[in-house]
Scaffold this motif. Structure first.
Motif, mmCIF file in Angstrom:
data_model
loop_
_atom_site.group_PDB
_atom_site.id
_atom_site.type_symbol
_atom_site.label_atom_id
_atom_site.label_comp_id
_atom_site.label_asym_id
_atom_site.label_seq_id
_atom_site.Cartn_x
_atom_site.Cartn_y
_atom_site.Cartn_z
ATOM 1 N N LEU A 15 59.760 15.242 12.417
ATOM 2 C CA LEU A 15 60.014 14.382 11.259
ATOM 3 C C LEU A 15 58.770 13.615 10.815
ATOM 4 C CD1 LEU A 15 63.548 12.925 12.092
ATOM 5 C CD2 LEU A 15 62.983 14.707 10.428
ATOM 6 N N LEU A 16 57.795 13.467 11.706
ATOM 7 C CA LEU A 16 56.571 12.744 11.368
ATOM 8 C C LEU A 16 55.464 13.657 10.857
ATOM 9 C CD1 LEU A 16 56.377 10.242 14.378
ATOM 10 C CD2 LEU A 16 57.176 9.787 12.046
ATOM 11 N N LEU A 17 55.482 14.919 11.245
ATOM 12 C CA LEU A 17 54.378 15.815 10.903
ATOM 13 C C LEU A 17 54.151 16.002 9.400
ATOM 14 C CD1 LEU A 17 54.340 18.488 13.741
ATOM 15 C CD2 LEU A 17 52.917 16.485 13.422
ATOM 16 N N PRO A 18 55.193 15.994 8.546
ATOM 17 C CA PRO A 18 54.900 16.073 7.110
ATOM 18 C C PRO A 18 54.010 14.931 6.612
ATOM 19 C CG PRO A 18 57.196 16.599 7.503
ATOM 20 C CD PRO A 18 56.628 16.117 8.814
ATOM 21 N N LEU A 19 54.152 13.749 7.191
ATOM 22 C CA LEU A 19 53.279 12.631 6.820
ATOM 23 C C LEU A 19 51.840 12.904 7.261
ATOM 24 C CD1 LEU A 19 55.677 9.707 7.761
ATOM 25 C CD2 LEU A 19 55.023 10.398 5.438
ATOM 26 N N TYR A 20 51.681 13.537 8.424
ATOM 27 C CA TYR A 20 50.346 13.893 8.905
ATOM 28 C C TYR A 20 49.711 14.935 7.985
ATOM 29 C CZ TYR A 20 51.957 11.743 13.327
ATOM 30 O OH TYR A 20 52.450 10.898 14.286
ATOM 31 N N VAL A 21 50.538 15.878 7.519
ATOM 32 C CA VAL A 21 50.025 16.909 6.600
ATOM 33 C C VAL A 21 49.463 16.247 5.342
ATOM 34 C CG1 VAL A 21 50.700 18.803 5.062
ATOM 35 C CG2 VAL A 21 51.478 18.798 7.430
ATOM 36 N N LEU A 22 50.203 15.298 4.787
ATOM 37 C CA LEU A 22 49.723 14.604 3.593
ATOM 38 C C LEU A 22 48.429 13.843 3.876
ATOM 39 C CD1 LEU A 22 52.984 13.167 1.974
ATOM 40 C CD2 LEU A 22 51.685 15.196 1.303
ATOM 41 N N ILE A 136 54.334 21.899 14.608
ATOM 42 C CA ILE A 136 52.890 21.820 14.893
ATOM 43 C C ILE A 136 52.209 23.135 14.534
ATOM 44 C CG2 ILE A 136 52.876 22.505 17.333
ATOM 45 C CD1 ILE A 136 50.961 19.476 16.219
ATOM 46 N N GLY A 137 52.929 24.250 14.685
ATOM 47 C CA GLY A 137 52.391 25.539 14.241
ATOM 48 C C GLY A 137 52.198 25.564 12.736
ATOM 49 N N ALA A 138 53.174 25.016 12.009
ATOM 50 C CA ALA A 138 53.072 24.932 10.547
ATOM 51 C C ALA A 138 51.892 24.048 10.144
ATOM 52 C CB ALA A 138 54.373 24.398 9.961
ATOM 53 N N LEU A 139 51.693 22.952 10.858
ATOM 54 C CA LEU A 139 50.555 22.070 10.579
ATOM 55 C C LEU A 139 49.235 22.822 10.774
ATOM 56 C CD1 LEU A 139 49.293 19.302 9.978
ATOM 57 C CD2 LEU A 139 49.615 18.719 12.386
ATOM 58 N N CYS A 140 49.126 23.574 11.861
ATOM 59 C CA CYS A 140 47.909 24.362 12.121
ATOM 60 C C CYS A 140 47.697 25.406 11.027
ATOM 61 C CB CYS A 140 47.991 25.047 13.487
ATOM 62 S SG CYS A 140 47.849 23.919 14.881
ATOM 63 N N GLY A 141 48.776 26.086 10.637
ATOM 64 C CA GLY A 141 48.673 27.082 9.571
ATOM 65 C C GLY A 141 48.247 26.460 8.255
ATOM 66 N N PHE A 142 48.795 25.294 7.943
ATOM 67 C CA PHE A 142 48.465 24.593 6.698
ATOM 68 C C PHE A 142 46.998 24.184 6.696
ATOM 69 C CE2 PHE A 142 48.401 20.981 3.772
ATOM 70 C CZ PHE A 142 49.107 21.499 2.692
ATOM 71 N N VAL A 143 46.526 23.642 7.814
ATOM 72 C CA VAL A 143 45.123 23.219 7.906
ATOM 73 C C VAL A 143 44.197 24.428 7.815
ATOM 74 C CG1 VAL A 143 43.407 22.275 9.520
ATOM 75 C CG2 VAL A 143 45.548 21.050 9.110
ATOM 76 N N PHE A 144 44.579 25.533 8.426
ATOM 77 C CA PHE A 144 43.773 26.752 8.355
ATOM 78 C C PHE A 144 43.612 27.208 6.906
ATOM 79 C CE2 PHE A 144 43.728 31.430 8.159
ATOM 80 C CZ PHE A 144 42.505 31.666 8.772
ATOM 81 N N ILE A 145 44.715 27.301 6.176
ATOM 82 C CA ILE A 145 44.662 27.745 4.780
ATOM 83 C C ILE A 145 43.930 26.723 3.911
ATOM 84 C CG2 ILE A 145 46.064 28.200 2.729
ATOM 85 C CD1 ILE A 145 45.991 30.528 4.663
ATOM 86 N N LEU A 146 44.186 25.454 4.152
ATOM 87 C CA LEU A 146 43.508 24.398 3.396
ATOM 88 C C LEU A 146 41.993 24.518 3.573
ATOM 89 C CD1 LEU A 146 44.845 22.145 1.700
ATOM 90 C CD2 LEU A 146 44.486 20.602 3.628
ATOM 91 N N GLY A 147 41.567 24.742 4.808
ATOM 92 C CA GLY A 147 40.137 24.877 5.094
ATOM 93 C C GLY A 147 39.533 26.145 4.525
ATOM 94 N N MET A 148 40.265 27.248 4.578
ATOM 95 C CA MET A 148 39.745 28.520 4.080
ATOM 96 C C MET A 148 39.676 28.552 2.551
ATOM 97 S SD MET A 148 38.968 30.194 6.745
ATOM 98 C CE MET A 148 38.724 31.875 6.198
#
Length: 199
Positions: A15-22, A136-148
């Motif tokens: 429930l907290l990870l979406p805030l971290y994504v933002l 946490i896997g979704a967060l890693c995937g999001f950061v990977f795509i964001l960075g690429m």
């Protein structure tokens, strides 16, 4: 050791990870760092209300209605209705964010949440996978795509997030909340779903 494991589980709760994504999206030197403060603040507010608080506050109602046994959602059948509430919350946030200026990446993130949580719920009907590891896997995937795709300093976070993922996986196993297969499948599903949707 058990207190530390609980602390890690709470700190990286789904429930907290979406805030971290933002936070990562708006603060890592990508083009999204320049999104107006109004849009950033409204995104945080909508996410806090729709994706974090609504699912959390619905738990007592679901328990009162007999749809879940307890708040820890230990049994796979206990997870179906809370995840459904999270899907509805993410969709509501997706809808209300439509008029925010420069919010395409944020709206894409909410849509990914709706799709990913829907898949998670379908799997959960048959088999329990780790919600923590999916998030946490979704967060890693999001950061990977964001960075690429959008450069900035965000890609440098990926090794740290992979280490955090290992820590979260270890705590879920230590607390006997999941089997290794449930942890691995959750992580792979979360990361692969986000990469497949965003790529």
């Amino acid at each position: 050791m058990k207190v530390l494991a609980f602390a890690v589980s709470i700190l990286f709760h789904p429930l907290l990870l979406p805030l971290y994504v933002l936070f990562i999206t708006f603060n890592t030197g990508t083009v999204f760092t320049y999104i107006p403060a109004y849009t950033q603040n409204m995104s945080y507010l909508l996410t806090l209300l729709g994706v974090t608080l609504i699912p959390l506050l619905c738990l007592p109602l679901l328990k009162w209605l007999g749809l879940i046994e307890g708040y820890r959602l230990v049994q796979k059948q206990d997870r179906v209705f809370p995840v459904l509430v999270a899907i509805v919350g993410a969709f509501i946030v997706f809808y209300f964010s439509r008029n925010l200026p420069y919010s395409n990446i944020v709206r894409q993130f909410y849509l990914i949440m709706v799709i990913m949580l829907s898949g998670f719920m379908i799997v959960t009907i048959r088999w329990k996978i780790s919600m923590h590891m999916t998030a946490i896997g979704a967060l890693c995937g999001f950061v990977f795509i964001l960075g690429m795709k959008y450069l900035g300093d965000v890609i440098n976070l990926l090794p740290l997030l992979i280490l955090v993922s290992g820590l979260v996986a270890s705590t879920r196993l230590y607390l006997k909340q999941h089997t290794p297969a449930q942890v691995y499948v959750g992580y792979i599903y979360g990361a692969a779903a986000v990469v497949a949707i965003m790529y």
